[in-house]
Structures are given as structure tokens and as C-alpha cells.
Design a protein around this motif. Structure first.
Motif, PDB file in Angstrom:
ATOM      1  N   SER A   1      35.510  46.716  98.184  1.00  0.00           N
ATOM      2  CA  SER A   1      35.255  47.892  97.347  1.00  0.00           C
ATOM      3  C   SER A   1      35.140  47.517  95.876  1.00  0.00           C
ATOM      4  O   SER A   1      34.294  48.052  95.161  1.00  0.00           O
ATOM      5  CB  SER A   1      36.335  48.963  97.547  1.00  0.00           C
ATOM      6  OG  SER A   1      37.585  48.531  97.062  1.00  0.00           O
ATOM      7  N   VAL A   2      35.959  46.590  95.427  1.00  0.00           N
ATOM      8  CA  VAL A   2      35.903  46.160  94.028  1.00  0.00           C
ATOM      9  C   VAL A   2      34.572  45.466  93.742  1.00  0.00           C
ATOM     10  O   VAL A   2      33.899  45.760  92.754  1.00  0.00           O
ATOM     11  CB  VAL A   2      37.096  45.229  93.690  1.00  0.00           C
ATOM     12  CG1 VAL A   2      36.914  44.581  92.330  1.00  0.00           C
ATOM     13  CG2 VAL A   2      38.401  45.995  93.751  1.00  0.00           C
ATOM     14  N   VAL A   3      34.165  44.558  94.616  1.00  0.00           N
ATOM     15  CA  VAL A   3      32.918  43.828  94.424  1.00  0.00           C
ATOM     16  C   VAL A   3      31.725  44.782  94.532  1.00  0.00           C
ATOM     17  O   VAL A   3      30.817  44.768  93.701  1.00  0.00           O
ATOM     18  CB  VAL A   3      32.786  42.670  95.441  1.00  0.00           C
ATOM     19  CG1 VAL A   3      31.409  42.045  95.379  1.00  0.00           C
ATOM     20  CG2 VAL A   3      33.855  41.621  95.194  1.00  0.00           C
ATOM     21  N   GLY A   4      31.711  45.626  95.573  1.00  0.00           N
ATOM     22  CA  GLY A   4      30.612  46.566  95.768  1.00  0.00           C
ATOM     23  C   GLY A   4      30.446  47.518  94.608  1.00  0.00           C
ATOM     24  O   GLY A   4      29.338  47.735  94.105  1.00  0.00           O
ATOM     25  N   ARG A   5      31.541  48.077  94.143  1.00  0.00           N
ATOM     26  CA  ARG A   5      31.481  49.013  93.010  1.00  0.00           C
ATOM     27  C   ARG A   5      31.025  48.299  91.741  1.00  0.00           C
ATOM     28  O   ARG A   5      30.251  48.844  90.954  1.00  0.00           O
ATOM     29  CB  ARG A   5      32.836  49.661  92.799  1.00  0.00           C
ATOM     30  CG  ARG A   5      32.821  50.615  91.618  1.00  0.00           C
ATOM     31  CD  ARG A   5      33.685  51.803  91.755  1.00  0.00           C
ATOM     32  NE  ARG A   5      33.221  52.646  92.829  1.00  0.00           N
ATOM     33  CZ  ARG A   5      34.024  53.393  93.562  1.00  0.00           C
ATOM     34  NH1 ARG A   5      35.303  53.392  93.347  1.00  0.00           N
ATOM     35  NH2 ARG A   5      33.557  54.146  94.517  1.00  0.00           N
ATOM     36  N   ALA A   6      31.469  47.072  91.521  1.00  0.00           N
ATOM     37  CA  ALA A   6      31.059  46.314  90.329  1.00  0.00           C
ATOM     38  C   ALA A   6      29.562  46.034  90.349  1.00  0.00           C
ATOM     39  O   ALA A   6      28.878  46.186  89.336  1.00  0.00           O
ATOM     40  CB  ALA A   6      31.848  45.012  90.224  1.00  0.00           C
ATOM     41  N   ILE A   7      29.032  45.619  91.506  1.00  0.00           N
ATOM     42  CA  ILE A   7      27.586  45.376  91.617  1.00  0.00           C
ATOM     43  C   ILE A   7      26.827  46.657  91.323  1.00  0.00           C
ATOM     44  O   ILE A   7      25.848  46.662  90.566  1.00  0.00           O
ATOM     45  CB  ILE A   7      27.225  44.829  93.008  1.00  0.00           C
ATOM     46  CG1 ILE A   7      27.778  43.418  93.196  1.00  0.00           C
ATOM     47  CG2 ILE A   7      25.703  44.842  93.218  1.00  0.00           C
ATOM     48  CD1 ILE A   7      27.685  42.907  94.625  1.00  0.00           C
ATOM     49  N   TYR A   8      27.267  47.761  91.910  1.00  0.00           N
ATOM     50  CA  TYR A   8      26.608  49.053  91.706  1.00  0.00           C
ATOM     51  C   TYR A   8      26.604  49.431  90.221  1.00  0.00           C
ATOM     52  O   TYR A   8      25.561  49.745  89.655  1.00  0.00           O
ATOM     53  CB  TYR A   8      27.305  50.134  92.534  1.00  0.00           C
ATOM     54  CG  TYR A   8      26.813  51.521  92.241  1.00  0.00           C
ATOM     55  CD1 TYR A   8      25.563  51.936  92.681  1.00  0.00           C
ATOM     56  CD2 TYR A   8      27.585  52.418  91.512  1.00  0.00           C
ATOM     57  CE1 TYR A   8      25.103  53.209  92.403  1.00  0.00           C
ATOM     58  CE2 TYR A   8      27.139  53.682  91.235  1.00  0.00           C
ATOM     59  CZ  TYR A   8      25.893  54.083  91.685  1.00  0.00           C
ATOM     60  OH  TYR A   8      25.437  55.350  91.398  1.00  0.00           O
ATOM     61  N   GLN A   9      27.763  49.385  89.587  1.00  0.00           N
ATOM     62  CA  GLN A   9      27.877  49.839  88.201  1.00  0.00           C
ATOM     63  C   GLN A   9      27.197  48.907  87.205  1.00  0.00           C
ATOM     64  O   GLN A   9      26.580  49.373  86.246  1.00  0.00           O
ATOM     65  CB  GLN A   9      29.346  50.018  87.832  1.00  0.00           C
ATOM     66  CG  GLN A   9      29.974  51.195  88.553  1.00  0.00           C
ATOM     67  CD  GLN A   9      31.445  51.362  88.251  1.00  0.00           C
ATOM     68  OE1 GLN A   9      32.117  50.437  87.790  1.00  0.00           O
ATOM     69  NE2 GLN A   9      31.973  52.538  88.530  1.00  0.00           N
ATOM     70  N   GLU A  10      27.285  47.610  87.424  1.00  0.00           N
ATOM     71  CA  GLU A  10      26.766  46.654  86.445  1.00  0.00           C
ATOM     72  C   GLU A  10      25.286  46.318  86.628  1.00  0.00           C
ATOM     73  O   GLU A  10      24.564  46.157  85.648  1.00  0.00           O
ATOM     74  CB  GLU A  10      27.586  45.365  86.502  1.00  0.00           C
ATOM     75  CG  GLU A  10      29.025  45.574  86.086  1.00  0.00           C
ATOM     76  CD  GLU A  10      29.928  44.398  86.433  1.00  0.00           C
ATOM     77  OE1 GLU A  10      29.411  43.308  86.779  1.00  0.00           O
ATOM     78  OE2 GLU A  10      31.163  44.577  86.376  1.00  0.00           O
ATOM     79  N   ARG A  11      24.842  46.193  87.885  1.00  0.00           N
ATOM     80  CA  ARG A  11      23.477  45.716  88.118  1.00  0.00           C
ATOM     81  C   ARG A  11      22.493  46.789  88.567  1.00  0.00           C
ATOM     82  O   ARG A  11      21.316  46.698  88.257  1.00  0.00           O
ATOM     83  CB  ARG A  11      23.481  44.633  89.202  1.00  0.00           C
ATOM     84  CG  ARG A  11      24.181  43.368  88.784  1.00  0.00           C
ATOM     85  CD  ARG A  11      23.830  42.281  89.773  1.00  0.00           C
ATOM     86  NE  ARG A  11      25.035  41.644  90.270  1.00  0.00           N
ATOM     87  CZ  ARG A  11      25.074  40.860  91.330  1.00  0.00           C
ATOM     88  NH1 ARG A  11      23.987  40.635  92.022  1.00  0.00           N
ATOM     89  NH2 ARG A  11      26.193  40.309  91.697  1.00  0.00           N
ATOM     90  N   ILE A  12      22.981  47.772  89.319  1.00  0.00           N
ATOM     91  CA  ILE A  12      22.058  48.731  89.927  1.00  0.00           C
ATOM     92  C   ILE A  12      21.992  50.043  89.162  1.00  0.00           C
ATOM     93  O   ILE A  12      20.898  50.525  88.849  1.00  0.00           O
ATOM     94  CB  ILE A  12      22.455  48.977  91.399  1.00  0.00           C
ATOM     95  CG1 ILE A  12      22.368  47.658  92.187  1.00  0.00           C
ATOM     96  CG2 ILE A  12      21.561  50.046  92.028  1.00  0.00           C
ATOM     97  CD1 ILE A  12      22.956  47.713  93.571  1.00  0.00           C
ATOM     98  N   MET A  13      23.137  50.633  88.847  1.00  0.00           N
ATOM     99  CA  MET A  13      23.166  51.936  88.198  1.00  0.00           C
ATOM    100  C   MET A  13      22.309  52.019  86.929  1.00  0.00           C
ATOM    101  O   MET A  13      21.600  53.008  86.747  1.00  0.00           O
ATOM    102  CB  MET A  13      24.608  52.360  87.898  1.00  0.00           C
ATOM    103  CG  MET A  13      24.738  53.842  87.650  1.00  0.00           C
ATOM    104  SD  MET A  13      26.463  54.378  87.638  1.00  0.00           S
ATOM    105  CE  MET A  13      26.968  53.805  86.037  1.00  0.00           C
ATOM    106  N   PRO A  14      22.304  50.995  86.071  1.00  0.00           N
ATOM    107  CA  PRO A  14      21.476  51.090  84.860  1.00  0.00           C
ATOM    108  C   PRO A  14      19.972  51.212  85.151  1.00  0.00           C
ATOM    109  O   PRO A  14      19.221  51.677  84.289  1.00  0.00           O
ATOM    110  CB  PRO A  14      21.768  49.782  84.118  1.00  0.00           C
ATOM    111  CG  PRO A  14      23.103  49.346  84.612  1.00  0.00           C
ATOM    112  CD  PRO A  14      23.149  49.784  86.048  1.00  0.00           C
ATOM    113  N   ASN A  15      19.542  50.829  86.340  1.00  0.00           N
ATOM    114  CA  ASN A  15      18.123  50.875  86.688  1.00  0.00           C
ATOM    115  C   ASN A  15      17.724  52.127  87.464  1.00  0.00           C
ATOM    116  O   ASN A  15      16.559  52.287  87.804  1.00  0.00           O
ATOM    117  CB  ASN A  15      17.749  49.642  87.518  1.00  0.00           C
ATOM    118  CG  ASN A  15      17.985  48.372  86.740  1.00  0.00           C
ATOM    119  OD1 ASN A  15      17.570  48.242  85.603  1.00  0.00           O
ATOM    120  ND2 ASN A  15      18.682  47.429  87.347  1.00  0.00           N
TER     121      ASN A  15
END
Length: 80
Positions: free
Chosen positions: A11-25
Motif C-alpha cells: 500500500s505504501v509503494v502503490g500509493r507513492a507511485i500513484y501520488q508521485e508519478r501518475i496523479m500529476p498526469n
């Protein structure tokens, strides 16, 4: 591919990827869509149809550990 990560780590890794790499796009039109993320590669599938996104995700990333989010919401599904 099994990662050996504990559910909390996933959950920590998945949420970090989502927030840092995907959400901004993502665009405002993506709100409410479900996204499935491969926590090893950061690859993902997104769709308004949760089943369609999951099927494409499983075809692209077989035997992987995934994380899902609903864009713009703190949960994927609601009970009750």
C-alpha cells in the motif's frame, strides 16, 4: 512475480507511485476512474469500468503485485 512485500509495504509503494508519478498526469475527466498499478514497474491501466481496467492490467502484468486507487477518492469501493 511475487515481491515478498507485506501488505502494508504494498500500500505504501502503490500509493507513492500513484501520488508521485501518475496523479500529476491525470486530468479532471479521470476523476472517479479506477487505476491498477504494477508496484514493480509503475505501469498502470485506468478506466471508468473497473472490470475492464482490471482485465487489461492482468493481461499486461501477469503474476504481478498490484495496487488500485479510485481517482479523486480515498477508496476504490464502498460497502453499504
Amino acid at each position: 512475480m511475487a515481491t515478498g512485500k507485506a501488505p502494508r509495504d504494498i500500500s505504501v509503494v502503490g500509493r507513492a507511485i500513484y501520488q508521485e508519478r501518475i496523479m500529476p498526469n491525470l486530468s479532471p475527466s479521470d476523476k472517479g476512474k479506477v487505476i491498477f498499478i504494477d508496484i514493480e514497474t509503475g505501469g498502470y491501466e485506468i478506466d471508468g469500468d473497473e472490470c475492464a481496467a482490471m482485465i487489461r492490467f492482468m493481461e499486461r502484468f501477469p503474476n504481478t503485485v498490484g495496487w488500485s486507487e479510485r481517482v479523486g477518492y480515498p477508496y476504490v469501493d464502498r460497502i453499504g
